[in-house]
Design a protein around this motif. Sequence first.
Motif, PDB file in Angstrom:
ATOM      1  N   PRO A  59      -5.840  -1.034 -12.409  1.00  0.00           N
ATOM      2  CA  PRO A  59      -7.299  -0.988 -12.237  1.00  0.00           C
ATOM      3  C   PRO A  59      -7.747   0.101 -11.262  1.00  0.00           C
ATOM      4  N   SER A  60      -8.910   0.638 -11.516  1.00  0.00           N
ATOM      5  CA  SER A  60      -9.417   1.757 -10.715  1.00  0.00           C
ATOM      6  C   SER A  60      -9.829   1.351  -9.309  1.00  0.00           C
ATOM      7  N   ARG A  61      -9.821   0.064  -8.990  1.00  0.00           N
ATOM      8  CA  ARG A  61     -10.110  -0.353  -7.619  1.00  0.00           C
ATOM      9  C   ARG A  61      -8.971   0.020  -6.661  1.00  0.00           C
ATOM     10  N   PHE A  62      -7.811   0.368  -7.215  1.00  0.00           N
ATOM     11  CA  PHE A  62      -6.695   0.833  -6.408  1.00  0.00           C
ATOM     12  C   PHE A  62      -6.782   2.355  -6.257  1.00  0.00           C
ATOM     13  N   SER A  63      -6.537   2.831  -5.031  1.00  0.00           N
ATOM     14  CA  SER A  63      -6.469   4.264  -4.820  1.00  0.00           C
ATOM     15  C   SER A  63      -5.509   4.563  -3.684  1.00  0.00           C
ATOM     16  N   GLY A  64      -4.971   5.771  -3.698  1.00  0.00           N
ATOM     17  CA  GLY A  64      -4.051   6.197  -2.664  1.00  0.00           C
ATOM     18  C   GLY A  64      -4.461   7.530  -2.092  1.00  0.00           C
ATOM     19  N   GLY A  68       1.263  14.752   4.745  1.00  0.00           N
ATOM     20  CA  GLY A  68       2.168  14.855   5.883  1.00  0.00           C
ATOM     21  C   GLY A  68       3.017  13.618   6.068  1.00  0.00           C
ATOM     22  N   THR A  69       2.750  12.895   7.149  1.00  0.00           N
ATOM     23  CA  THR A  69       3.508  11.678   7.433  1.00  0.00           C
ATOM     24  C   THR A  69       2.708  10.397   7.220  1.00  0.00           C
ATOM     25  N   ASP A  70       1.388  10.501   7.002  1.00  0.00           N
ATOM     26  CA  ASP A  70       0.521   9.320   6.960  1.00  0.00           C
ATOM     27  C   ASP A  70      -0.150   9.128   5.607  1.00  0.00           C
ATOM     28  N   TYR A  71      -0.003   7.935   5.052  1.00  0.00           N
ATOM     29  CA  TYR A  71      -0.489   7.625   3.719  1.00  0.00           C
ATOM     30  C   TYR A  71      -1.141   6.249   3.724  1.00  0.00           C
ATOM     31  N   SER A  72      -2.004   6.008   2.730  1.00  0.00           N
ATOM     32  CA  SER A  72      -2.651   4.711   2.659  1.00  0.00           C
ATOM     33  C   SER A  72      -2.929   4.315   1.219  1.00  0.00           C
ATOM     34  N   LEU A  73      -2.964   3.004   1.016  1.00  0.00           N
ATOM     35  CA  LEU A  73      -3.351   2.391  -0.243  1.00  0.00           C
ATOM     36  C   LEU A  73      -4.612   1.597   0.031  1.00  0.00           C
ATOM     37  N   THR A  74      -5.642   1.798  -0.796  1.00  0.00           N
ATOM     38  CA  THR A  74      -6.899   1.092  -0.626  1.00  0.00           C
ATOM     39  C   THR A  74      -7.239   0.317  -1.892  1.00  0.00           C
ATOM     40  N   ILE A  75      -7.688  -0.916  -1.709  1.00  0.00           N
ATOM     41  CA  ILE A  75      -8.258  -1.713  -2.791  1.00  0.00           C
ATOM     42  C   ILE A  75      -9.739  -1.830  -2.477  1.00  0.00           C
ATOM     43  N   SER A  76     -10.592  -1.347  -3.367  1.00  0.00           N
ATOM     44  CA  SER A  76     -12.017  -1.234  -3.041  1.00  0.00           C
ATOM     45  C   SER A  76     -12.711  -2.586  -2.970  1.00  0.00           C
ATOM     46  N   SER A  77     -12.260  -3.532  -3.796  1.00  0.00           N
ATOM     47  CA  SER A  77     -12.880  -4.856  -3.812  1.00  0.00           C
ATOM     48  C   SER A  77     -11.804  -5.851  -4.250  1.00  0.00           C
ATOM     49  N   LEU A  78     -11.338  -6.639  -3.319  1.00  0.00           N
ATOM     50  CA  LEU A  78     -10.170  -7.494  -3.550  1.00  0.00           C
ATOM     51  C   LEU A  78     -10.444  -8.558  -4.615  1.00  0.00           C
ATOM     52  N   GLU A  79      -9.536  -8.613  -5.592  1.00  0.00           N
ATOM     53  CA  GLU A  79      -9.575  -9.625  -6.639  1.00  0.00           C
ATOM     54  C   GLU A  79      -8.453 -10.643  -6.403  1.00  0.00           C
ATOM     55  N   PRO A  80      -8.595 -11.855  -6.950  1.00  0.00           N
ATOM     56  CA  PRO A  80      -7.545 -12.878  -6.721  1.00  0.00           C
ATOM     57  C   PRO A  80      -6.152 -12.418  -7.143  1.00  0.00           C
ATOM     58  N   GLU A  81      -6.076 -11.652  -8.233  1.00  0.00           N
ATOM     59  CA  GLU A  81      -4.767 -11.222  -8.738  1.00  0.00           C
ATOM     60  C   GLU A  81      -4.120 -10.143  -7.877  1.00  0.00           C
ATOM     61  N   ASP A  82      -4.830  -9.655  -6.875  1.00  0.00           N
ATOM     62  CA  ASP A  82      -4.279  -8.632  -5.980  1.00  0.00           C
ATOM     63  C   ASP A  82      -3.492  -9.238  -4.821  1.00  0.00           C
ATOM     64  N   LEU A  83      -3.548 -10.556  -4.664  1.00  0.00           N
ATOM     65  CA  LEU A  83      -2.797 -11.204  -3.580  1.00  0.00           C
ATOM     66  C   LEU A  83      -1.312 -11.109  -3.909  1.00  0.00           C
ATOM     67  N   ALA A  84      -0.593 -10.311  -3.124  1.00  0.00           N
ATOM     68  CA  ALA A  84       0.777  -9.941  -3.456  1.00  0.00           C
ATOM     69  C   ALA A  84       1.379  -9.203  -2.266  1.00  0.00           C
ATOM     70  N   MET A  85       2.641  -8.778  -2.437  1.00  0.00           N
ATOM     71  CA  MET A  85       3.296  -7.878  -1.480  1.00  0.00           C
ATOM     72  C   MET A  85       3.124  -6.446  -1.963  1.00  0.00           C
TER      73      MET A  85
END
Lengths: 107, 117
Positions: A59-64, A68-85
């Motif tokens: 889904p497009s709500r995920f973005s990265g 360099g050395t610093d990276y991030s993963l963003t979920i724009s609007s948390l859905e129930p199915e996103d609860l995970a590791m």
Amino acid sequence: DIQMTQSPSTLPASLGERVTINCRASRGISNNLNWYQQKPDGTIKRLIYYTSNLQSGVPSRFSGSGSGTDYSLTISSLEPEDLAMYYCQQYASSPPTFGGGTKLELK
Amino acid sequence: EVQLQESGPGLVKPSQSLSLTCSVTGYSITSNYWGWIRKFPGNKMEWMGYISYSGSTSYNPSLKSRISITRDTSKNQFFLQLNSVTTEDTATYYCARSDYGSPFAYWGQGTLVTVSS
């Protein structure tokens, strides 16, 4: 080996909230970074490759982002199915190495 | 659509060998790269190694003396053997497909292996 440090290790969040998971490499990895999601049943899938490219079907709500050395993963609007590791993983240098994981849970 | 499925014993005794099979459907293992990753209790993940489309292999130096990855192209399967296991090898083992320069695009569902007497 390149060490990958993820933060936070646990992230309590509310549905609909914007969440961000961070990953820091022990040296520069030139955007050679993937993000994975592991569901409670153990299944793993790749979400993002090469820092910011969305895997087909994710889904497009995920973005990265990052460099360099610093990276991030963003979920724009948390859905129930996103609860995970969630795990980051570098492949700039062999052996490929993973972060320690972030558990995204309901607040 | 490529699918990967791990199989093998769920319990192995210390000092023995761990042997797993990854069966692949929907894609030939004579293309791309095919590897093994494990997830330990407590969430740490470790890349173990791969076998390439040509049959060449690459292993994590931390395992190099104990690991072997082989394949049977006629059955479209590849295999993991880990020798002299200890309780610290208890983990969920995953097989995965990598594309050149783009690792771990597709994963099996994982299989738990417990090392215990």
